[in-house]
Design a protein around this motif. Structure first.
Motif, PDB file in Angstrom:
ATOM      1  N   GLN A   1       0.831  -1.202   0.000  1.00  0.00           N
ATOM      2  CA  GLN A   1       0.000   0.000   0.000  1.00  0.00           C
ATOM      3  C   GLN A   1       0.869   1.256   0.000  1.00  0.00           C
ATOM      4  O   GLN A   1       0.555   2.245  -0.677  1.00  0.00           O
ATOM      5  N   ASP A   2       1.980   1.216   0.757  1.00  0.00           N
ATOM      6  CA  ASP A   2       2.878   2.373   0.805  1.00  0.00           C
ATOM      7  C   ASP A   2       3.547   2.610  -0.544  1.00  0.00           C
ATOM      8  O   ASP A   2       3.716   3.757  -0.967  1.00  0.00           O
ATOM      9  N   GLN A   3       3.951   1.554  -1.232  1.00  0.00           N
ATOM     10  CA  GLN A   3       4.580   1.712  -2.541  1.00  0.00           C
ATOM     11  C   GLN A   3       3.602   2.317  -3.546  1.00  0.00           C
ATOM     12  O   GLN A   3       3.960   3.209  -4.320  1.00  0.00           O
ATOM     13  N   ARG A   4       2.361   1.828  -3.527  1.00  0.00           N
ATOM     14  CA  ARG A   4       1.350   2.398  -4.425  1.00  0.00           C
ATOM     15  C   ARG A   4       1.086   3.867  -4.070  1.00  0.00           C
ATOM     16  O   ARG A   4       0.910   4.713  -4.947  1.00  0.00           O
ATOM     17  N   GLY A   5       1.051   4.152  -2.764  1.00  0.00           N
ATOM     18  CA  GLY A   5       0.825   5.527  -2.334  1.00  0.00           C
ATOM     19  C   GLY A   5       1.926   6.466  -2.799  1.00  0.00           C
ATOM     20  O   GLY A   5       1.669   7.614  -3.182  1.00  0.00           O
ATOM     21  N   LEU A   6       3.161   5.982  -2.782  1.00  0.00           N
ATOM     22  CA  LEU A   6       4.287   6.797  -3.241  1.00  0.00           C
ATOM     23  C   LEU A   6       4.167   7.086  -4.732  1.00  0.00           C
ATOM     24  O   LEU A   6       4.341   8.231  -5.179  1.00  0.00           O
ATOM     25  N   LEU A   7       3.854   6.075  -5.525  1.00  0.00           N
ATOM     26  CA  LEU A   7       3.699   6.281  -6.973  1.00  0.00           C
ATOM     27  C   LEU A   7       2.548   7.239  -7.270  1.00  0.00           C
ATOM     28  O   LEU A   7       2.640   8.085  -8.163  1.00  0.00           O
ATOM     29  N   ASP A   8       1.464   7.107  -6.511  1.00  0.00           N
ATOM     30  CA  ASP A   8       0.329   8.023  -6.696  1.00  0.00           C
ATOM     31  C   ASP A   8       0.728   9.458  -6.370  1.00  0.00           C
ATOM     32  O   ASP A   8       0.323  10.404  -7.061  1.00  0.00           O
ATOM     33  N   ALA A   9       1.522   9.624  -5.309  1.00  0.00           N
ATOM     34  CA  ALA A   9       1.944  10.968  -4.899  1.00  0.00           C
ATOM     35  C   ALA A   9       2.822  11.617  -5.962  1.00  0.00           C
ATOM     36  O   ALA A   9       2.706  12.818  -6.232  1.00  0.00           O
TER      37      ALA A   9
ATOM     38  N   ILE B   1      10.733   3.634   1.263  1.00  0.00           N
ATOM     39  CA  ILE B   1       9.691   3.140   0.352  1.00  0.00           C
ATOM     40  C   ILE B   1      10.166   3.270  -1.093  1.00  0.00           C
ATOM     41  O   ILE B   1      10.023   2.342  -1.894  1.00  0.00           O
ATOM     42  N   PHE B   2      10.775   4.431  -1.412  1.00  0.00           N
ATOM     43  CA  PHE B   2      11.232   4.644  -2.791  1.00  0.00           C
ATOM     44  C   PHE B   2      12.254   3.586  -3.190  1.00  0.00           C
ATOM     45  O   PHE B   2      12.165   2.991  -4.271  1.00  0.00           O
ATOM     46  N   HIS B   3      13.225   3.343  -2.331  1.00  0.00           N
ATOM     47  CA  HIS B   3      14.290   2.399  -2.685  1.00  0.00           C
ATOM     48  C   HIS B   3      13.851   0.937  -2.588  1.00  0.00           C
ATOM     49  O   HIS B   3      14.601   0.048  -2.997  1.00  0.00           O
TER      50      HIS B   3
END
Length: 365
Positions: A11-19, A50-52
């Motif tokens: 969920q955090d990875q998807r949230g980062l891409l959405d941001a 999360i990014f890495h």
């Protein structure tokens, strides 16, 4: 993991891409990392971690042998660095697919048509140019927003080689190279991403360790990393599309230096480093490298100026490599005689800063 179709994002990875996607889709500009960080700081999350953790296929080295949902960034990511998505993000961010991914494939098909229909000249190689105005005419269904961001999006894709510049009327032009022919059979976003994963995996395999067919393998040391930082090389390639300076030779010299450094070729490395030092002074407003080292005001004046001076000292070693004639006693130059990679990387990073500043200035040296 063989393709980006095989991954399951958190969920955090998807949230980062959405941001990252939100500002780009809204304003046509990639977000500053500090703003993305702040968004996750307020939720008690570590945006850097999360990014890495985002998945990639292939490797991050050598250049062009890896692919993911974002452009890779060196750690730590700077507060003022802009983070970018690739076309692969279309797999996990539906709006990116609709607004950017599908139009990207249309533009790619047009680029392929341009290249395959190029005229044949037996005494020269024609240069095929894609221009924003012509693209609007050829594909009138493309949104003005997409036409504006296409050059930047092309720069984020590892297997398509293009260079170009902004034009005075607010438009742009990009060279269409043979690299587009790899996608002749591609008709959809999924096919494009699958093909790109296939290409980068094939490139990465060329650098994978190969087991020797011997009874007792000879121990080897750790694999040598590239001399010029690959993320910095990518940033220079992006800068090439936005500046009037012609950076093609610079980029080729850097890539050849990396190849020879990994291959332990000290004489070639020395000659290429010397060539780079002789090539870059005009960007700094100087006629020669000695003037760059002594007169340029570096962003990190004390540290980077010292790097520049050490590179100037190395020119005598490079002169020995290139100009000393054969004799009965000739000193041998080894890999340990090359300057530390951090010194040339610091110089190229400073050059990148100057190039970026020149984009916003109407004049240049």
């Amino acid at each position: 993991m063989n393709t980006l179709f095989d991954v399951q994002l958190t969920q955090d990875q998807r949230g980062l891409l959405d941001a990252i996607a939100h500002q780009w889709l809204d304003r046509g500009e990639w977000p500053l990392w500090a703003n993305v960080q702040h968004y996750f700081d307020m939720r008690g999350k570590d945006a850097d971690a999360i990014f890495h953790s985002l998945p990639r296929v292939g490797t991050e080295t050598p250049f062009g042998a890896g692919y993911g949902f974002t452009l890779p960034m060196r750690a730590p990511i700077g507060a003022n660095d802009r983070v970018r998505l690739t076309v692969a993000a279309s797999l996990v961010v539906p709006q990116v697919r609709m607004v950017a991914g599908e139009p990207f494939v249309q533009a790619l098909r047009h680029m392929i048509d341009l290249y395959t229909s190029r005229p044949t000249h037996f005494d020269q190689v024609p240069t095929i140019i894609l221009r924003s105005g012509e693209l609007k005419t050829a594909l009138p269904n493309l949104k003005p927003w997409f036409v504006k961001v296409l050059p930047d999006l092309l720069s984020n894709e590892p297997t398509i080689s293009t260079g170009g510049a902004q034009t005075g009327d607010g438009g742009w032009e990009r060279e269409v190279t043979r690299s587009v022919l790899q996608y002749r059979t591609v008709q959809s976003v999924e096919e494009y991403i699958e093909k790109t994963c296939e290409i980068v995996l094939r490139a990465a395999a060329q650098y994978a360790p190969v087991a020797a067919v011997v009874e007792a393998p000879t121990p080897t040391g750790p694999e040598r990393a590239p001399y010029v930082d690959l993320a910095l090389l990518k940033e220079l390639e992006e800068a090439a599309a936005k500046t009037t300076w012609k950076l093609r030779k610079l980029l080729d010299l850097c890539r050849e230096l990396n190849d020879n450094y990994v291959a332990d070729n000290p004489y070639a490395c020395a000659a290429l480093i010397r060539a780079l030092l002789d090539h870059v002074p005009p960007v700094f407003g100087q006629k020669g490298y000695a003037a760059v080292a002594s007169q340029h005001t570096f962003t990190m004046q004390r540290t980077d100026k010292e790097h520049a001076k050490k590179l100037l000292d190395f020119k005598s070693v490079a002169d020995d490599v290139m100009h000393r004639p054969i004799g009965t006693s000739v000193p041998v130059v080894g890999m340990g005689d090359l300057p530390e990679p951090v010194r040339l990387n610091a110089l190229l990073q400073e050059m990148l800063t100057v190039l970026r500043a020149s984009v916003t200035s109407p004049s240049r040296p």
